[in-house]
Scaffold this motif. Structure first.
Motif, PDB file in Angstrom:
ATOM      1  N   GLU A  76       0.786  -0.925   0.023  1.00  0.00           N
ATOM      2  CA  GLU A  76      -0.060  -0.006   0.081  1.00  0.00           C
ATOM      3  C   GLU A  76       0.835   1.205   0.042  1.00  0.00           C
ATOM      4  O   GLU A  76       1.617   1.311   0.891  1.00  0.00           O
ATOM      5  N   ARG A  77       0.798   1.977  -1.053  1.00  0.00           N
ATOM      6  CA  ARG A  77       1.502   3.208  -1.064  1.00  0.00           C
ATOM      7  C   ARG A  77       0.980   4.339  -1.065  1.00  0.00           C
ATOM      8  O   ARG A  77      -0.117   4.594  -1.613  1.00  0.00           O
ATOM      9  N   THR A  78       1.512   5.584  -0.309  1.00  0.00           N
ATOM     10  CA  THR A  78       1.023   6.754  -0.218  1.00  0.00           C
ATOM     11  C   THR A  78       2.128   7.629  -0.613  1.00  0.00           C
ATOM     12  O   THR A  78       3.437   7.637  -0.065  1.00  0.00           O
ATOM     13  N   GLY A  79       2.033   8.662  -1.745  1.00  0.00           N
ATOM     14  CA  GLY A  79       2.765   9.767  -1.742  1.00  0.00           C
ATOM     15  C   GLY A  79       2.564  11.151  -1.511  1.00  0.00           C
ATOM     16  O   GLY A  79       1.318  11.476  -1.633  1.00  0.00           O
ATOM     17  N   LEU A  80       3.336  11.872  -0.850  1.00  0.00           N
ATOM     18  CA  LEU A  80       3.176  13.236  -0.052  1.00  0.00           C
ATOM     19  C   LEU A  80       4.118  14.103  -0.717  1.00  0.00           C
ATOM     20  O   LEU A  80       5.272  13.950  -0.614  1.00  0.00           O
ATOM     21  N   ASP A  81       3.511  15.310  -1.186  1.00  0.00           N
ATOM     22  CA  ASP A  81       4.736  16.368  -1.571  1.00  0.00           C
ATOM     23  C   ASP A  81       4.154  17.621  -1.192  1.00  0.00           C
ATOM     24  O   ASP A  81       2.809  17.876  -1.241  1.00  0.00           O
ATOM     25  N   ILE A  82       4.736  18.821  -0.810  1.00  0.00           N
ATOM     26  CA  ILE A  82       4.241  20.126  -0.710  1.00  0.00           C
ATOM     27  C   ILE A  82       3.880  20.602  -1.962  1.00  0.00           C
ATOM     28  O   ILE A  82       3.257  21.584  -2.176  1.00  0.00           O
ATOM     29  N   SER A  83       4.467  20.308  -3.205  1.00  0.00           N
ATOM     30  CA  SER A  83       4.218  20.916  -4.455  1.00  0.00           C
ATOM     31  C   SER A  83       3.070  20.242  -5.099  1.00  0.00           C
ATOM     32  O   SER A  83       3.036  19.235  -5.380  1.00  0.00           O
ATOM     33  N   LYS A  84       2.065  21.313  -5.266  1.00  0.00           N
ATOM     34  CA  LYS A  84       0.644  20.704  -5.971  1.00  0.00           C
ATOM     35  C   LYS A  84       1.065  20.400  -7.373  1.00  0.00           C
ATOM     36  O   LYS A  84       0.725  19.431  -7.759  1.00  0.00           O
ATOM     37  N   TRP A  85       2.133  21.015  -8.074  1.00  0.00           N
ATOM     38  CA  TRP A  85       2.547  20.515  -9.234  1.00  0.00           C
ATOM     39  C   TRP A  85       3.107  19.105  -9.601  1.00  0.00           C
ATOM     40  O   TRP A  85       2.924  18.378 -10.319  1.00  0.00           O
ATOM     41  N   ALA A  86       3.936  18.868  -8.582  1.00  0.00           N
ATOM     42  CA  ALA A  86       4.638  17.468  -8.353  1.00  0.00           C
ATOM     43  C   ALA A  86       3.329  16.420  -8.307  1.00  0.00           C
ATOM     44  O   ALA A  86       3.467  15.388  -8.898  1.00  0.00           O
ATOM     45  N   ILE A  87       2.417  16.875  -7.343  1.00  0.00           N
ATOM     46  CA  ILE A  87       1.420  15.802  -7.275  1.00  0.00           C
ATOM     47  C   ILE A  87       0.478  15.565  -8.392  1.00  0.00           C
ATOM     48  O   ILE A  87       0.030  14.631  -8.616  1.00  0.00           O
ATOM     49  N   VAL A  88       0.397  16.842  -9.182  1.00  0.00           N
ATOM     50  CA  VAL A  88      -0.674  16.572 -10.202  1.00  0.00           C
ATOM     51  C   VAL A  88       0.041  15.634 -11.145  1.00  0.00           C
ATOM     52  O   VAL A  88      -0.362  14.704 -11.895  1.00  0.00           O
ATOM     53  N   ALA A  89       1.356  15.595 -11.312  1.00  0.00           N
ATOM     54  CA  ALA A  89       2.107  14.956 -12.193  1.00  0.00           C
ATOM     55  C   ALA A  89       2.236  13.564 -11.650  1.00  0.00           C
ATOM     56  O   ALA A  89       1.962  12.570 -12.548  1.00  0.00           O
ATOM     57  N   ALA A  90       2.284  13.408 -10.541  1.00  0.00           N
ATOM     58  CA  ALA A  90       2.325  11.938  -9.833  1.00  0.00           C
ATOM     59  C   ALA A  90       1.274  11.274  -9.814  1.00  0.00           C
ATOM     60  O   ALA A  90       0.950  10.129 -10.347  1.00  0.00           O
ATOM     61  N   SER A  91       0.084  12.062  -9.772  1.00  0.00           N
ATOM     62  CA  SER A  91      -1.346  11.388  -9.985  1.00  0.00           C
ATOM     63  C   SER A  91      -1.596  11.022 -11.562  1.00  0.00           C
ATOM     64  O   SER A  91      -2.568   9.945 -11.625  1.00  0.00           O
ATOM     65  N   LYS A  92      -0.969  11.691 -12.378  1.00  0.00           N
ATOM     66  CA  LYS A  92      -1.305  10.937 -13.697  1.00  0.00           C
ATOM     67  C   LYS A  92      -0.391   9.879 -14.059  1.00  0.00           C
ATOM     68  O   LYS A  92      -0.713   9.153 -15.101  1.00  0.00           O
ATOM     69  N   ARG A  93       0.729   9.719 -13.219  1.00  0.00           N
ATOM     70  CA  ARG A  93       1.790   8.588 -13.656  1.00  0.00           C
ATOM     71  C   ARG A  93       1.229   7.331 -12.885  1.00  0.00           C
ATOM     72  O   ARG A  93       1.244   6.389 -13.986  1.00  0.00           O
ATOM     73  N   ASP A  94       0.670   7.253 -11.679  1.00  0.00           N
ATOM     74  CA  ASP A  94       0.304   5.791 -11.271  1.00  0.00           C
ATOM     75  C   ASP A  94      -0.796   6.091 -10.391  1.00  0.00           C
ATOM     76  O   ASP A  94      -1.068   6.715  -9.570  1.00  0.00           O
ATOM     77  N   LYS A  95      -1.869   5.375 -10.946  1.00  0.00           N
ATOM     78  CA  LYS A  95      -3.317   5.411 -10.378  1.00  0.00           C
ATOM     79  C   LYS A  95      -3.380   4.308  -9.146  1.00  0.00           C
ATOM     80  O   LYS A  95      -4.362   4.495  -8.184  1.00  0.00           O
ATOM     81  N   THR A  96      -2.241   3.801  -8.796  1.00  0.00           N
ATOM     82  CA  THR A  96      -2.372   2.649  -7.714  1.00  0.00           C
ATOM     83  C   THR A  96      -1.957   3.174  -6.434  1.00  0.00           C
ATOM     84  O   THR A  96      -1.794   2.593  -5.423  1.00  0.00           O
ATOM     85  N   VAL A  97      -1.508   4.602  -6.650  1.00  0.00           N
ATOM     86  CA  VAL A  97      -0.786   5.228  -5.336  1.00  0.00           C
ATOM     87  C   VAL A  97      -1.985   6.151  -4.609  1.00  0.00           C
ATOM     88  O   VAL A  97      -2.574   6.929  -5.638  1.00  0.00           O
TER      89      VAL A  97
END
Length: 285
Positions: free
Chosen positions: A119-140
């Motif tokens: 079970e993976r959770t990714g957290l970052d203070i940059s909204k732009w980073a998380i927008v990109a991450a959320s498009k990369r992998d839908k299982t996180v």
């Protein structure tokens, strides 16, 4: 799919309950899921600037560089050094300062190939980073949030990864389960040395971080990983430069000298340190 479950309200630490595309706490604070599936758990009052963390341009550069997989040996080193008693199905992982999600996504793919369901959770203070991450992998489960105040209950995770980030050890210890693991990945003394020798008139002596130890944690494993890679266009060199602090620290002359390169062979020098959360001693009266 990501779960976005068992998280805490960043305003009052109450448990968040998910109702389809909304997270709500018992005091009525609500957080909507974005179209790409992430949730922003960084309230305005916790921001130190209007747009904290990496800019959109830095995220684009980092994504372009990491997608070439020059740093994949770091993923391999993380998995090969992961203490085997903790590398098990059901392990709950937080990547604290996950950037655009490359490492956490690749770690998940590699684990699944080994038959490990994490079970993976990714957290970052940059909204732009998380927008990109959320498009990369839908299982996180991707969160905009701060390491200084993690939106998670006590003992929520079995492993906290902090790769080239800003660790907040008190918070990491709080959200780690008893006997949980923390991984720090940092640059070693010769990291990108060839680039730094062009950027700077002199190279500062390397200083080991946290050499005195870290409260609440004990070091269980330390490993160095060194490899080389080639960037064969000026564009790729600039992508790498743009994702490092050197883009801001280097002199004008140094940056101009780098612009003259059409290829460069670089050394990656990485330090991995695994720590185990210390168990609290019970005082018997």
């Amino acid at each position: 799919m990501s779960t976005l479950e068992n998280l805490s309200c960043p305003i009052d630490s109450a448990l968040l309950i998910r109702h389809e595309r909304v997270l709500t706490c018992e005091h009525g604070h609500t957080y909507d899921l974005a179209k790409t599936g992430y949730v922003n758990l960084l309230p305005v009052q916790n921001k130190r600037s209007k747009d904290p963390g990496d800019s959109k341009e830095m995220v684009v550069a980092r994504q372009a560089f990491l997608n070439q997989h020059h740093y994949f040996p770091i993923v391999s080193a993380i998995l090969s050094s992961w203490p085997k008693d903790h590398l098990v199905s059901g392990v709950r992982i937080l990547d604290a300062g996950c950037g655009e999600g490359y490492y956490l996504s690749e770690i998940g793919h590699a684990m699944s190939q080994q038959g490990i369901d994490a079970e993976r959770t990714g957290l970052d203070i940059s909204k732009w980073a998380i927008v990109a991450a959320s498009k990369r992998d839908k299982t996180v489960s991707w969160l905009v949030g701060s390491n200084a105040s993690l939106p998670a209950p006590n003992e929520r995770y079995d492993a906290v990864l902090c790769l080239f980030g800003f660790p907040i050890f008190k918070e990491f210890a709080r959200v780690l389960s008893e006997d949980g693991l923390m991984l720090l990945v940092e640059s070693g003394p010769n990291h990108l040395i060839e680039l730094r020798e062009i950027l700077y008139p002199s190279i500062h002596d390397y200083k080991q971080t946290f050499s005195e130890g870290i409260a609440d944690f004990e070091l269980v494993l330390e490993q160095a990983e060194t490899f080389t890679f080639t960037l064969n266009t000026q564009e790729k060199i600039q992508e790498l430069l743009s994702m490092t602090p050197h883009i801001h620290k280097a002199s004008y002359e140094g940056r101009e000298a780098v612009k003259q390169l059409d290829s460069i062979i670089l050394t990656a020098d990485i330090k991995l340190r695994w720590y185990r959360k210390k168990t609290k001693e019970v005082n018997h009266v």
